[in-house]
Design an enzyme around this catalytic site. Structure first.
Site, PDB file in Angstrom:
ATOM      1  CB  CYS A  41      -0.880   0.037   1.250  1.00  0.00           C
ATOM      2  SG  CYS A  41      -1.370  -1.554   1.921  1.00  0.00           S
TER       3      CYS A  41
ATOM      4  CD  GLU B 219       2.104  -8.259   1.085  1.00  0.00           C
ATOM      5  OE1 GLU B 219       1.580  -8.922   2.006  1.00  0.00           O
ATOM      6  OE2 GLU B 219       1.441  -7.644   0.223  1.00  0.00           O
TER       7      GLU B 219
ATOM      8  CG  LEU C  91      -1.975  -3.512  -4.459  1.00  0.00           C
ATOM      9  CD1 LEU C  91      -3.014  -3.343  -5.567  1.00  0.00           C
ATOM     10  CD2 LEU C  91      -0.570  -3.392  -5.021  1.00  0.00           C
TER      11      LEU C  91
ATOM     12  CG  ASN D 179       4.058   0.228   1.805  1.00  0.00           C
ATOM     13  OD1 ASN D 179       3.546  -0.594   1.064  1.00  0.00           O
ATOM     14  ND2 ASN D 179       5.094   0.974   1.452  1.00  0.00           N
TER      15      ASN D 179
ATOM     16  CB  VAL E 296       9.941  -6.246 -21.481  1.00  0.00           C
ATOM     17  CG1 VAL E 296      10.000  -5.138 -22.512  1.00  0.00           C
ATOM     18  CG2 VAL E 296       8.774  -6.023 -20.536  1.00  0.00           C
TER      19      VAL E 296
ATOM     20  CB  ILE F 133      -1.302  -8.573  -1.587  1.00  0.00           C
ATOM     21  CG1 ILE F 133      -0.894  -7.349  -2.427  1.00  0.00           C
ATOM     22  CG2 ILE F 133      -0.488  -9.794  -1.977  1.00  0.00           C
ATOM     23  CD1 ILE F 133      -0.902  -7.561  -3.917  1.00  0.00           C
TER      24      ILE F 133
ATOM     25  N   GLY G 185      14.384 -10.821  -9.577  1.00  0.00           N
ATOM     26  CA  GLY G 185      15.718 -11.301  -9.218  1.00  0.00           C
ATOM     27  C   GLY G 185      16.616 -10.213  -8.671  1.00  0.00           C
TER      28      GLY G 185
END
Length: 626
Positions: free
Chosen positions: A2, A77, A50, A75, A289, A52, A362
């Site tokens: 968050c 985890e 946000l 904010n 990408v 999760i 990574g």
């Protein structure tokens, strides 16, 4: 994951409420799922969520304990929250969130609770009954926390922009930090580019009580590295590294949203994907990408790894012009200036658009396992310490001759090295990542004396702390600590946070699991010596990675910036550099000459020495910094 904001010291709720609303709104992109705030008794705490873990409204923040005494905004985890929850059964849990576990842990252990958390975090906990407020930032600095303190007023947030939106923070350039940025393309914590705004250092906390602020450190790599590897065979060390890595990845797969992994096809991202495939309960989703131009593309390597581990692979193909078109948005998303942010912005954007809310990265593998050339370079310099003992006049002549015969960035750094008073790490390491030399910066900024070199200070402070420990750290571990405490924390992690959260994408970094970091820092050099790319890492993984991935050339994220700045982006860059030259902090003529040298193809002025100046001016204008 968050964004958090808060104010301490405004007694009027009528005044604090609108300020908190503005701060919360400034970071709305970080948490589009929910918002909340508490304003009372001189304390205002806000959060953007946000979701999760536990996507229900039960995860709303600020989260308040059942007795109403503890108030928390968070904010990040906590990856070991399920184990902690089993240990804290006496707490009357109401949710399935990791957030509530912080409340339970504080209830049991008080401020010492932070030692029990394995995760990435910045959180603020208000204990009303005791009159205590604690602010913590995680050990490795994965999640940011900025603050502004003036008299009895303290404002804090996940982003600088939120502090600026408060109306209490003067929009003034931190001139002392300018030298740092010009040297290293970033500003090292605790300073920022805004005068008065600071960043809480990794592994640190703030205790606030009765208007008094106490800053303290609860973890550092110098004090907390492990000695478990001492006396163990190389085989045992490899087994330990493998298990720690596997556990780090497994912990980071807990989520109630779609997740995946960034996959470039390099050693680090391939290792993460390989380990994910071993422990994930469903097929791993990977995202690469790639570019049509073969020179810029790592597509074949990523595809090979995706095939080997049978991932659900998404190849997002861009042309350089596609990337070029996203640069203006990337610059607008930049919370703090950096010379290396647009790459992460683009990768995060396309990953989020593919339906992913959380991705593993990574990041950190190079810093921990000796993946950069600087590790070899520092070993070479240590073996040749005798050169630094030669007469200074002779060294100066040799350096000048090398640079004159073959002018380049590399020869300029050799010239600088030969002028140093010593080849100890705190002298040599800062030169490796410095963009422009001090001698040139004095001309560019019209300063007879620059601010002290912040990287040199950080490395010196680290070495002093190491000297107080009973056991000496291996040289490669000393370089790892220098990399982690400078480039990684203040450029890579800051860019990853601000650019991924611009798209409400959470990025998790298994290589920065603190238990793994502590162990690897204690491994002797002979097991990490870079005779092959990241030998300890690749050999700990056994046959997990194909040899063509291990031995492939290191590419990084290569794009034609050199051409863009001379062609497609010329007008934009030219305008920004002219505007920068109009600022009193710069010598306009010297800046024009630097720009001219680049356009003429001077080998001593690469695109990165131009681009970060363009970024700086753009950021100053966007944020109206005087």
């Amino acid at each position: 994951m968050c964004g958090i904001s808060g104010i301490i010291g405004i007694q009027s709720s009528a005044e604090a409420g609108p300020v908190l609303d503005r701060m919360n709104e400034a970071i709305a992109h970080r948490g589009p799922d929910d918002s909340g705030g508490v304003v009372e008794a001189g304390v205002a705490l806000g959060q953007r969520r946000l979701s999760i873990i536990d996507l229900s409204c039960a995860g709303h923040q600020p989260m308040i304990s059942p007795d109403g005494n503890l108030v928390l905004i968070f904010n990040g985890e906590i990856y070991n929250f399920l184990e902690l929850k089993q240990e804290l059964k006496e707490y009357p849990f109401q949710t399935q969130t990791d957030t509530e576990v912080i409340l339970a842990a504080y209830k049991r252990w008080g401020r010492e609770c932070v030692h029990h958390f394995n995760g990435m975090f910045a959180f603020v906990l208000w204990d009303k009954a005791a009159g205590d407020i604690f602010i913590f930032r995680d050990r490795l600095g994965i999640k940011p926390l900025y603050y502004y303190q003036h008299d009895n007023l303290l404002l804090f947030s996940s982003e600088v922009r939120a502090l600026l939106s408060s109306g209490y923070v003067p929009r003034k350039l931190n001139k002392a930090a300018l030298s740092d940025y010009l040297r290293y393309q970033t500003v090292h914590a605790p300073e920022t580019m805004v005068e008065g705004v600071k960043m809480l250092m990794p592994g640190h906390g703030i205790h606030i009580k009765n208007g008094a602020y106490t800053f303290f450190q609860y973890w550092s790599p110098e004090k907390n590295y492990s000695r478990e590897a001492e006396g163990k065979s190389y085989q045992e060390i490899k087994q330990n590294v493998q298990q720690l890595l596997l556990s780090a990845v497994e912990r980071r797969l807990i989520a109630d949203v779609p997740f995946g992994a960034f996959l470039s096809g390099g050693i680090d991202s391939s290792a993460i994907v390989g380990l994910m495939s071993q422990v994930a309960k469903k097929k791993v989703k990977t995202f690469a990408v790639t570019f049509e131009e073969e020179a810029f593309s790592e597509a074949k390597y990523a595809a090979a790894i995706a095939k080997k581990f049978n991932t659900e692979h998404t190849e997002i193909r861009l042309t350089p012009n596609d990337f070029l078109g996203l640069i203006p948005a990337a610059l607008k998303a930049m919370d703090h200036p950096s010379g290396d942010g647009p790459n992460t912005y683009v990768v995060s954007k396309v990953t989020k658009e593919a339906g992913i809310t959380m991705a593993l990265s990574g990041l950190g593998g190079d810093e921990l396992f000796g993946g950069y050339d600087v590790f070899k370079r520092m070993l070479t310099l240590q073996k040749n310490q005798w050169v630094a003992g030669l007469p200074l006049a002779a060294r100066k002549l040799a350096g000048q001759a090398i640079h004159t015969l073959k002018p380049s960035v590399a020869s300029a750094k050799i010239d600088e090295l030969l002028r140093l008073p010593s080849w100890q790490l705190n002298y040599t390491y800062p030169i490796t990542r410095q963009v422009l030399s001090d001698a040139y910066l004095q001309k560019l900024t019209n300063q007879s004396k620059l601010e002290p070199n912040r990287v040199q200070q950080l490395v010196a402070e680290s070495r002093q702390l190491q000297a107080l420990q009973p056991h000496k750290l291996p040289l490669l571990s000393q370089v790892s600590i220098a990399e982690i405490g400078t480039y990684m924390q203040n450029t890579l992690l800051r860019d990853t946070d601000q650019m991924s959260m611009a798209h409400a994408l959470e990025v998790r970094v298994p290589f920065l699991d603190y238990e793994l970091v502590e162990y690897v820092l204690g491994v002797p050099d002979e097991h990490k010596y870079p005779t092959s790319p990241k030998r300890l890492l690749t050999e700990s993984l056994g046959d997990l990675l194909p040899m063509d991935i291990i031995n492939r050339p290191k590419m990084g994220f290569v794009l034609p910036w050199q051409n863009w700045l001379k062609e497609e982006m010329f007008s934009f860059a030219d305008q920004k550099l002219n505007n920068l030259g109009d600022r009193s902090a710069f010598n306009a003529d010297e800046l024009k000459e630097l720009w001219s040298k680049f356009r003429r193809g001077d080998a001593t002025v690469t695109w990165s020495r131009i681009w970060y100046l363009v970024v700086l001016e753009n950021w100053l204008e966007e944020n109206e910094i005087e």
